[in-house]
Scaffold this active site. Structure first.
Site, short mmCIF file in Angstrom:
data_model
loop_
_atom_site.label_atom_id
_atom_site.label_comp_id
_atom_site.label_asym_id
_atom_site.label_seq_id
_atom_site.Cartn_x
_atom_site.Cartn_y
_atom_site.Cartn_z
N THR A 40 6.39 -9.10 -8.04
CA THR A 40 5.80 -8.39 -9.18
C THR A 40 5.17 -7.05 -8.79
O THR A 40 4.74 -6.29 -9.66
CB THR A 40 4.74 -9.26 -9.87
OG1 THR A 40 3.75 -9.66 -8.91
CG2 THR A 40 5.39 -10.51 -10.49
N ARG A 99 -2.07 -15.24 -9.37
CA ARG A 99 -2.32 -14.62 -10.68
C ARG A 99 -1.03 -14.26 -11.41
O ARG A 99 -1.06 -14.00 -12.62
CB ARG A 99 -3.22 -13.39 -10.53
CG ARG A 99 -2.64 -12.25 -9.74
CD ARG A 99 -3.61 -11.07 -9.72
NE ARG A 99 -3.11 -9.97 -8.91
CZ ARG A 99 -3.38 -9.80 -7.63
NH1 ARG A 99 -4.15 -10.68 -7.01
NH2 ARG A 99 -2.89 -8.78 -6.95
N SER A 100 0.09 -14.24 -10.70
CA SER A 100 1.38 -13.95 -11.35
C SER A 100 2.23 -15.19 -11.53
O SER A 100 3.33 -15.12 -12.09
CB SER A 100 2.17 -12.91 -10.53
OG SER A 100 1.49 -11.68 -10.47
N ARG A 147 5.20 -4.76 12.99
CA ARG A 147 6.00 -3.59 13.36
C ARG A 147 5.93 -3.21 14.83
O ARG A 147 6.89 -2.65 15.37
CB ARG A 147 5.58 -2.39 12.50
CG ARG A 147 5.97 -2.52 11.05
CD ARG A 147 5.45 -1.33 10.27
NE ARG A 147 5.66 -1.50 8.83
CZ ARG A 147 4.97 -0.85 7.91
NH1 ARG A 147 4.02 0.01 8.28
NH2 ARG A 147 5.21 -1.05 6.64
N CYS A 150 6.76 3.56 4.98
CA CYS A 150 7.54 4.32 4.00
C CYS A 150 7.62 5.81 4.32
O CYS A 150 8.47 6.51 3.75
CB CYS A 150 6.96 4.12 2.60
SG CYS A 150 5.18 4.40 2.49
N GLN A 194 2.19 12.24 0.45
CA GLN A 194 2.58 10.90 0.04
C GLN A 194 2.11 10.57 -1.38
O GLN A 194 0.95 10.78 -1.73
CB GLN A 194 2.04 9.88 1.04
CG GLN A 194 2.62 10.11 2.43
CD GLN A 194 2.15 9.12 3.48
OE1 GLN A 194 1.88 9.50 4.61
NE2 GLN A 194 2.04 7.85 3.12
N HIS A 250 7.83 10.49 -1.32
CA HIS A 250 7.10 10.96 -0.16
C HIS A 250 7.84 12.14 0.46
O HIS A 250 9.09 12.12 0.57
CB HIS A 250 6.98 9.87 0.90
CG HIS A 250 6.00 8.79 0.58
ND1 HIS A 250 5.28 8.74 -0.59
CD2 HIS A 250 5.61 7.71 1.30
CE1 HIS A 250 4.49 7.67 -0.58
NE2 HIS A 250 4.67 7.03 0.56
#
Length: 330
Positions: free
Chosen positions: A11, A39-40, A98, A127, A154, A242
């Protein structure tokens, strides 16, 4: 082939983008499982003319899948990804894995061989790092990269839906020529009609978390552990997209014409012809990394250029789907 897929964090902005990429893609998905926070839970999400119920993230829910896409914050990824990896490969977009030596950090156009010997967790880079290395890699292979200077610009969506909504809200005040209401903003200052030269917390030396990601991840993906990267990351009042102003120093002199030919033929890059510009508005809903304004640097060994991409697509969701395609080719 990707047929049985799970998405954790569906979501959120990246999760939603990932779902739309899969929906328009060639994958014949036979088992789609969607997960999000409590909550979703219970929400309905449309995919290819069918409604799917969102369930709370739980490791056993990923049994017998081909791949799991994790679009969760780092704390949840740290807790859940190793458990889910017992059932299927996990492609994780958070920063948690990462820089771990035993977890590949992959951009398919740059280092697909890093996937060899993976242990079912694959890290999706930052990103901003992704478009940076897509542009730098072909130049490095031809001219030998030694140093990088960059400033990033960004968009709000890079920080999630909360900041994107805040930017829209503040922009309404600017349109009415009123000071924006920043109550409850996730940033320390207004974003509309402003720029904020800090993304994430500062370390003892004054480097922001985002700057450290671009420095460390770039060196790792390019296989250049000694690469010197100077980075300044800035949040700007743009919704999606970006951009980076980049200067690279190489081991030998670089002629602009030679660099243009290298970039034109490089995978994943759209090179703007002549003096045409590439802006965040141009790259939205597109898959490529756009490059323009290629020009000489201060020294014969230096080259400067502009890079921009849709941070929700190639900067996040699309890169993850491409990694999955390498894991499970058609």
């Amino acid at each position: 082939m990707l047929k049985r897929i799970g998405i954790a964090g569906v979501t959120g902005l990246v999760g939603t983008t990932l779902l739309r990429i899969l929906e328009s893609g060639p994958q014949e998905i036979t088992d789609l499982r969607l997960f999000a926070s409590s909550r979703s839970t219970g929400a309905k999400v449309r995919f290819r003319d069918r409604d799917y119920e969102v369930k709370e993230v739980e490791p056993e829910g990923f049994k017998d899948l081909d791949v799991a896409f994790f679009c969760l914050e780092a704390g949840l990824a740290k807790k859940l990804a190793p458990k889910v990896a017992k059932h299927c490969p996990v492609i994780d977009k958070s920063s948690e894995f990462r820089l771990r030596d035993d977890v590949p950090l992959v951009v398919p156009e740059v280092n697909p061989d890093a996937l060899k010997g993976h242990k079912n967790i694959i890290a999706n880079p930052n990103c901003t790092t992704i478009p940076l290395v897509v542009a730098l890699n072909p130049l490095h292979r031809r001219f030998g990269l030694e140093r990088v200077w960059l400033a990033s610009y960004q968009s709000a969506s890079g920080a999630g839906r909360e900041l994107l909504d805040q930017l829209h809200y503040e922009t309404e005040f600017i349109a009415l020529r009123r000071p924006p209401d920043t109550t409850g903003s996730p940033l320390p200052a207004q974003l509309a009609d402003n720029v904020i030269p800090q993304i994430d917390a500062l370390d003892a030396h004054g480097h922001s978390g985002e700057e450290l990601k671009t420095i460390r991840e770039t060196a790792r993906i390019l296989g250049l552990p000694g690469l010197k990267v100077t980075s300044t990351c800035v949040r700007v009042p743009v919704t999606i997209g970006h951009s980076l102003a980049v200067t690279g120093r190489f081991s030998r002199a670089v002629k602009v014409g030679d660099a243009l030919r290298v970039l034109k033929d490089a995978p994943g890059i759209v090179l703007s012809p002549g003096n045409e510009l590439a802006t965040p508005a141009d790259c939205r809903d597109k898959d490529a990394v756009f490059v323009c304004r290629v020009r000489p640097g201060a020294e014969p060994e230096e080259l400067s250029f502009w890079v921009t991409t849709d941070n929700l697509r190639k900067g996040a969701a699309l890169n993850a789907v491409q990694i999955a395609g390498l894991l499970l080719p058609a």
